[in-house]
Design an enzyme around this catalytic site. Structure first.
Site, PDB file in Angstrom:
ATOM      1  N   GLY A  89      16.466  32.962 -19.977  1.00  0.00           N
ATOM      2  CA  GLY A  89      15.946  33.552 -21.319  1.00  0.00           C
ATOM      3  C   GLY A  89      16.109  32.575 -22.445  1.00  0.00           C
ATOM      4  O   GLY A  89      16.974  31.844 -22.399  1.00  0.00           O
ATOM      5  N   CYS A  90      15.592  32.523 -23.398  1.00  0.00           N
ATOM      6  CA  CYS A  90      15.476  30.967 -24.744  1.00  0.00           C
ATOM      7  C   CYS A  90      17.145  31.633 -25.525  1.00  0.00           C
ATOM      8  O   CYS A  90      17.339  30.326 -25.738  1.00  0.00           O
ATOM      9  CB  CYS A  90      14.807  31.683 -25.816  1.00  0.00           C
ATOM     10  SG  CYS A  90      14.604  32.853 -26.041  1.00  0.00           S
TER      11      CYS A  90
END
Lengths: 347, 347, 347, 347
Positions: free
Chosen positions: A152-153
């Site tokens: 994920g970011c």
């Protein structure tokens, strides 16, 4: 001159991660984009949906078809959470390698995964085999992996921020605080009220302050580094901009005489996509926009025993699409930086 | 494999046009950036001023030096108006070719030039020889030119909007109206009050409505096409965004039975950087951001005798830096599209 | 001290026009907001949906109820097009006066209305009686009206821009060009893809260039002024900002010796909400944000026979909610400026 | 009907704090703005510089003049740091009361003040007598004060965030972390490169991470509350928006069984300008824009011993101008909320 072109496909390419993958793969020197699927848009020319690709990509969205996908060397899944886990096992059985940009294979603890994503997992055995695709942490394993869970970011920004400090045991791992800020594109391309320009523009707010689904993913990554459980408070915020993410991470130092700047420069010296800025710097998200770079600044305030690390990425690139391409390069034995040499467009 | 690398230089590279040229030339496959000058910043590493170039360009700003510049095959001037005209003749005498991104060589009528720029020209003889660098209009002459006057951003957008209509004599040339809108970067990187975020953000206004210095440049270009004087009203506006420009141009049709869409598609069929969108389209500036593309949409309202053309470019690219690279490609005999294959980063 | 408080209600108050009406009526010295209806949100506290009203408005959305509404002196309709026409006749029969902020009663020509809104009208007899609520044009009639059709945002900006020129017969009414630019809030609060921050931010585009539903409304208003049919080209554009609208209107002058500045100053001298800026000015939308003001700048370019008028309003205020309050003040015999004394928040 | 109008003046009113004071005082029911000084703009009509005030304020900037100012009941200083300390003593001697919106009288420890502001103080005796103008902390003293030091924006947001926790001794005061985010207007109206729209737009960054001049001011305020020294890490960030500020503050809880929500609601129950949002809320800066409100949200993450408080204000209002008006109201014996009843303009 490179000869062999690898065949790649994308499942679910109509979101923001999808269009960024399209841009990167269209210009990648070593791969050929063979197929992109979208149930809702089958038959539509990709360039009709994304005019930036007019004249550059002559491809139409198609219905997902097992054989077409299985004919690819590697397939990216840019699908909503819960979709990839249903299709991936079959593809892997055909020796097609897979990178999932969603969250289906990120969390090793399936009960935690089910708590946050409100689903039962369709292929627990593949969760175990999946490699968490953060090259700075798992480069060798990624190169060998058949299935990569693209991070994920927020986890990417936070983990790269803490990595040298935790690895060197320099901070108290029980009381980590990560205050993160993201551009609006992280919320996706589906129309929602709170991401309308008129709602998000000229406005700032936190969200998920009592708990966010990236929290367990970050803790899992930090625990791998620390070699044991960590305690983490993580608060995400929404910034009125399209792209970009900063994690400001705080750690209580166990000793006061460490040269943090040197520590970071040493740890990341050979990383092509992590740039430790000069001492005293404040990295700006715009300097990484549209690129795979993570830029880091390290600070300590006079008289304070707390390390402050500023870590910026493009949430759709190093936080999603370009990191997936980096993983693809590793998996296919290509130069790690192939197709990832964009320079941020300034201003 | 291309072998010969041409040597190029930039005079005055610290503005927004300069940093965009730096980005494009750094990645260009056929040229080597040898020198970039800046009186005020000599000695500073380029990447210290523009962190987006960290690790990509290892060059320092230097004092302008005649011999270093004369050793280049081609030199770009990205200087304030009135500077290039003093330095260019000497360089041209050394067989170095020159592209001026400023306005010193754009206007053939020197009295008009002096009126708008409040200067006396230093080398009128070179004004005459300079070729106006709009490839869609002057491609052959550019290829032969020693000195190219790179067009302004508004002129590029407006002229490409009107070109097929005027060339085919389909509209009344006496009553043209060009309503243009630009992002704030057109005003440059020098601190000014009206371009502060807090002044320009969430705000819209016209400027120069009683007269703007791009007006004579546009009229000169349109007159070349029309084969005679044109009458033009030109009103620029400031849009609260960084990059991008749209010209909405209006022309009274002389006949009502022309297929405007076909006219535009035919005229621009072979142009690599002009994209005529499908009938009914409204081009968006973001689809050309960071690229050399001009996208065009053609409209007529029911019962109306007025043609409406929507023309969008990136004011810093097709309106400045990337058009200069396109001109360089033509002048050096390189493929016209070399180094200009960026796809706009969306969203 | 003013004594009598008029009772007012709002039907459909969850959109952007609705929340702005709520803000204005909450602070209005002479009216009491009794009821606000919303089918979808009945029971919800208004301040839960719009936290800006916490502590200021203690009211819940309710189901539309005829008796409650009929007990009001005046009711605003801020409903989707096609809703008001079904409910209004019954209310008018109870002597409740009505201001419709939608388009149901704006167009006198019902066939044109049906063409654009794809509906058959439910009460043609009331269309005839409705007064078009532009006070600068119809002040006296508004004061007497039982039903006011509140103008659209584009029509308000364009008509106020042309009014003095057309009224004085100074321009050719056959070839009017209105190039208009609007903030995104004009598209409403319903989630749509093209109004997401990530789609609209840092972007500019036209829309409806081949025809927009405000076109016949503008033509109707201009024709009333000109005393006959007008020819108009109208192109709206989307500006990456929340609020604000500019119409840049062009008219071919019949004589060249008119003092346009004086004409505008004279015509609007007594208008409390139209401000003619000094000669040479470019009004900015931010100076009218959150207010009922329209600011106007008048220009002509050297040697040109075309008048250029810049007209700016807040699309949600003079273009919707605050103009409705101005109309209410007129209809109830209150001071025209009551409750409308906000000063734009700068910066 | 209120009768007596107090006379007030402003010294240095051409910045963003100045124009906001002008807006608030123009509409304040109990004061009359007599004079506004500006050396650089003496003679200019205020409404020529700020067109939002056209027709509302008929005043010109004047040279600072002792007698004119001394004739006022109260004078605001909105001057650069170091200016007020030279003029204030003389005014106070004339029984004119003073509110300084700069930093000259905020820090009691003059050596710390000199370290950060690089100046020697001109009137140390008045620093001692000045009251720190945070009404929620020092209401009674403000009412009696002749000189009020209006707090900085970051200190206001952070102190109101920590106040209930520190006052009740519920958190460890040695390890406080305040991660703050501000709109660009905090940097003022003077042209600077880093606050240009093209530099700050669509970008996010920290600044002053190794130390910021608001740090000692915040520590002083928190220490007053805690009754002893506190340890604080404070990192400010720049958000691409004009107005608004959020402080996300973290505190390690000493006990785990406290109801934080109840604590905050109780502490702020009688505060007219602090709004404790319902449990689980994330306050948005736009809901306080242009108002004197501070909205607060309180959070704790599952299994965590850390309190998280989200505190939002408008940096130019509760962080500057409107808080100054609140202080003025207290000093003049007016209702504390007089002239401060604006509702944020949404969207």
């Amino acid at each position: 001159m490179r000869v062999a072109m690898y065949k790649v496909g994308i499942v679910g390419g109509t979101g923001y991660t999808g269009v960024e993958l399209l841009r990167l793969l269209t210009r990648h020197p070593d791969v050929s984009l063979e197929v992109i699927t979208s149930r809702g848009n089958a038959g539509t020319a990709v360039a009709d949906m994304f005019p930036s690709l007019r004249g550059r990509l002559d491809l139409r969205f198609s219905e997902p078809d097992r054989d077409t996908l299985a004919a690819c060397d590697l397939v990216f899944f840019a699908t909503p959470n819960g979709t990839a886990m249903k299709l991936v096992p079959d593809l892997l059985a055909s020796n097609t390698r897979v990178i999932d940009l969603g969250a289906d294979f990120r969390l090793k603890d399936l009960s935690v995964w089910s708590d946050w994503y409100k689903l039962e997992h369709a292929c627990p055995e593949w969760v175990e085999q999946a490699v968490y695709g953060l090259p700075e942490l798992n480069r060798a394993a990624i190169a060998e992996a058949r299935l990569v869970a693209n991070p994920g970011c927020y986890p990417t920004a936070v983990i790269l921020g803490y990595l040298p400090l935790l690895e060197s045991q320099l901070i108290d791992p029980e009381h980590l605080i990560a205050d993160a800020k993201s551009g609006v594109s992280g919320a996706g391309r589906q129309p929602q009220q709170h991401t309308l320009l008129c709602e998000a523009n000229d406005n700032f707010k936190a969200y998920g302050a009592s708990g966010h689904r990236h929290l367990p993913e970050i803790k899992q990554g930090l625990s791998q580094i620390a070699g044991g459980e960590v305690g983490l408070v993580f608060v995400p915020h929404l910034v009125p901009m399209t792209r970009g993410m900063q994690a400001t991470v705080y750690g209580r130092l166990r000793t006061s005489d460490t040269d943090l700047q040197a520590l970071y420069e040493r740890r990341y010296a050979d990383e092509p996509f992590v740039d430790v800025m000069p001492a005293g710097s404040h990295p700006e998200t715009r300097t990484v926009r549209g690129t795979n770079m993570c830029r880091v600044g390290v600070h300590r305030q006079p008289g304070s025993d707390t390390a402050i690390v500023l870590s910026v990425i493009d949430n759709l690139d190093k936080g999603a699409a370009s990191q997936a391409v980096q993983n693809m390069n590793l998996m296919l034995g290509l130069p790690e930086t192939a197709g990832l040499d964009d320079i941020a467009v300034l201003p």
